[in-house]
Design an enzyme around this catalytic site. Structure first.
Site, PDB file in Angstrom:
ATOM      1  N   GLU A  89       0.832  -1.196   0.000  1.00 36.85           N
ATOM      2  CA  GLU A  89       0.000   0.000   0.000  1.00 36.85           C
ATOM      3  C   GLU A  89       0.869   1.249   0.000  1.00 36.85           C
ATOM      4  O   GLU A  89       1.724   1.414   0.878  1.00 36.85           O
ATOM      5  CB  GLU A  89      -0.897   0.027   1.242  1.00 36.85           C
ATOM      6  N   CYS A  90       0.665   2.120  -0.946  1.00 38.01           N
ATOM      7  CA  CYS A  90       1.240   3.459  -0.992  1.00 38.01           C
ATOM      8  C   CYS A  90       2.774   3.429  -0.902  1.00 38.01           C
ATOM      9  O   CYS A  90       3.445   3.201  -1.898  1.00 38.01           O
ATOM     10  CB  CYS A  90       0.618   4.327   0.098  1.00 38.01           C
ATOM     11  N   GLY A  91       3.339   3.652   0.275  1.00 33.40           N
ATOM     12  CA  GLY A  91       4.785   3.592   0.411  1.00 33.40           C
ATOM     13  C   GLY A  91       5.338   2.245  -0.008  1.00 33.40           C
ATOM     14  O   GLY A  91       6.429   2.148  -0.580  1.00 33.40           O
TER      15      GLY A  91
END
Length: 467
Positions: free
Chosen positions: A334-336
């Protein structure tokens, strides 16, 4: 007849973001915790950093309550479960008290207060204001039916004379008690940056929280606030099952990356994996410590950009993740975590090679590229989702693709109906059994995510052991 629970509780809200509710929430949690009370903190809305600070302040893990992810019954069920064994619950609201998804105020802090039947304390920034504060408070008190505005805390007061006029005005023109008046704090104790507050992993939490607790204890009526929480009415348990029944999905060890770079996880996501049968092992992408044998990997969000040099220098970890993805291990990022799986991260005019699981590059921008709730439609089957499903989640990222993605080379499994995603309204990049994107999910919003993750990990384990 549903069982009712005596749960002392209150919600702290502001007229807008920046009113000081986070500082007051942290100070109250710390002050009550130091006095020996067991406090369960909660954060309204999708937030990792404030929740981490609240956890540190109270000495207990915070839970997020969000009506976009959860029905009212789910919110109440989670609140009741998380309150088990605690003396009081303190909920920090978000944005302005009545600010929600639309002009009706849906999913606002006020609606959460009604859902939990919780008394509400309003934090008011009293800068350059005296009698007008009474008008504002009176308007708030009568704006929506069913709101129990139990008191106000006046923030950023200028001195004794200012406080005196404020208190006299509010007590004369309203029936709302003033529970405290806080002085101006010369320096922001927790500075902000591109993703919000600095994290408690990068600052000395005790050195910040204890002085805040001192300010609260000296300027706020803690006994009266405790009485307000104690007076909250019994909360009826809804007819709602939080967790799916265990399905005997098989053995699986799932690594969860938790280090200075990656730590954005909802506790319920980890618990959901455990309840589905996974054994959780914490691993790091920053150090050279050996990993246990894993059957799945979960890389959450965080701040990979600020630690990009260290991440890039750990070539053994980069190669390990590349190899695990190629081998078909289920990996969810997720994301990072998505940024780590890209070819590179560009930050402050330097480019740092990353794992290269996906052939694209990311860079940090000056302004947000995705901010708020998302709704995505799953367009193809993956290890975690099935085509046709709808996902409710959120995104908050300053990074974007610095190279033009080759859409023929990449496979996106999500079509974003609300939000930004990675590129051109798409998210959920997939290759082998790896899925990555800017979307964050909450396990209680997608109850099949954890069982499918565990099932895929168990399948990978069996296939590996059969070789």
């Amino acid at each position: 007849m549903h069982k009712t629970h005596e749960l002392p509780r209150l919600i702290l809200a502001g007229l807008s973001g920046g009113a000081g509710k986070t500082i007051v929430s942290l100070g109250l949690c710390r002050a009550f915790s130091r006095s020996g009370k067991s406090i369960r903190p909660f954060k309204k809305g999708p937030d990792y950093i404030d929740a981490a600070w609240l956890s540190l302040a109270a000495g207990n893990t915070a839970a997020n309550l969000d009506s976009y992810f959860m029905s009212d019954d789910c919110v109440r069920a989670l609140f009741i479960e998380r309150m088990r064994g605690f003396e009081a619950g303190i909920v920090e609201g978000n944005r302005g008290l009545f600010d929600g998804m639309d002009s009706e105020g849906s999913m606002s802090t006020a609606s959460l207060a009604r859902c939990l039947e919780a008394p509400l304390i309003l934090v008011v920034d009293a800068t350059k204001m005296t009698r007008t504060a009474a008008a504002i408070i009176q308007g708030v008190a009568g704006f929506e039916p069913g709101l129990n505005l139990a008191g106000v805390i006046l923030n950023r007061t200028a001195g004794p004379r200012h406080r005196k006029i404020l208190r006299e005005s509010i007590e004369r023109y309203t029936s709302i008690p003033v529970l405290g008046t806080l002085p101006k704090i010369a320096d922001n104790p927790i500075p902000e940056r591109h993703m919000g507050l600095w994290s408690n992993r990068e600052m000395d939490g005790a050195a910040i929280l204890d002085p805040l607790a001192d300010i609260i204890a000296d300027n706020v009526d803690l006994d009266r606030i405790q009485s307000i929480a104690d007076a909250a009415p019994p909360l009826a348990a809804p007819d709602y099952t939080l967790w799916p029944e265990a399905q005997g999905l098989g053995e699986a060890v799932i690594g969860v990356v938790k280090d200075e770079a990656f730590w954005f996880y909802y506790p319920e996501n980890i618990e959901a994996l455990e309840r589905a049968g996974a054994t959780i092992r914490t691993v790091s992408l920053l150090d050279s410590a050996p990993w246990p044998e894993l059957d799945g990997l979960y890389i959450g969000g965080g701040f990979p950009e600020t630690l990009a040099e260290r991440l890039s220098a750990n070539t053994a970890a980069l190669e390990r993740v590349r190899s695990l993805s190629r081998a078909g291990m289920p990996i969810y990022a997720e994301c990072g975590g998505f940024m780590y799986l890209a070819r590179s991260i560009e930050y402050q005019d330097r480019t740092y090679p990353m794992a290269g699981v996906f052939p694209l590059d990311t860079r940090l921008c000056e302004r947000p590229k995705g901010l708020g709730y998302i709704q995505a439609r799953v367009e193809s089957d993956t290890a975690f989702y099935k085509a046709g499903e709808t996902i409710h989640g959120h995104e908050f990222h300053y990074s974007c693709c610095s190279s033009q993605p080759d859409e023929e080379e990449l496979h996106f499994s999500f079509k974003i109906n609300r939000g930004s995603g990675i590129h051109n309204g798409r998210d959920g990049l997939t290759v082998n059994n790896t899925l990555a994107g800017y979307s964050h999910i909450h396990a209680l919003s997608v109850p099949k995510w954890a069982p499918r993750f565990v099932a895929a990990a168990s399948k990978f384990r069996k296939a590996r052991n059969a070789e």
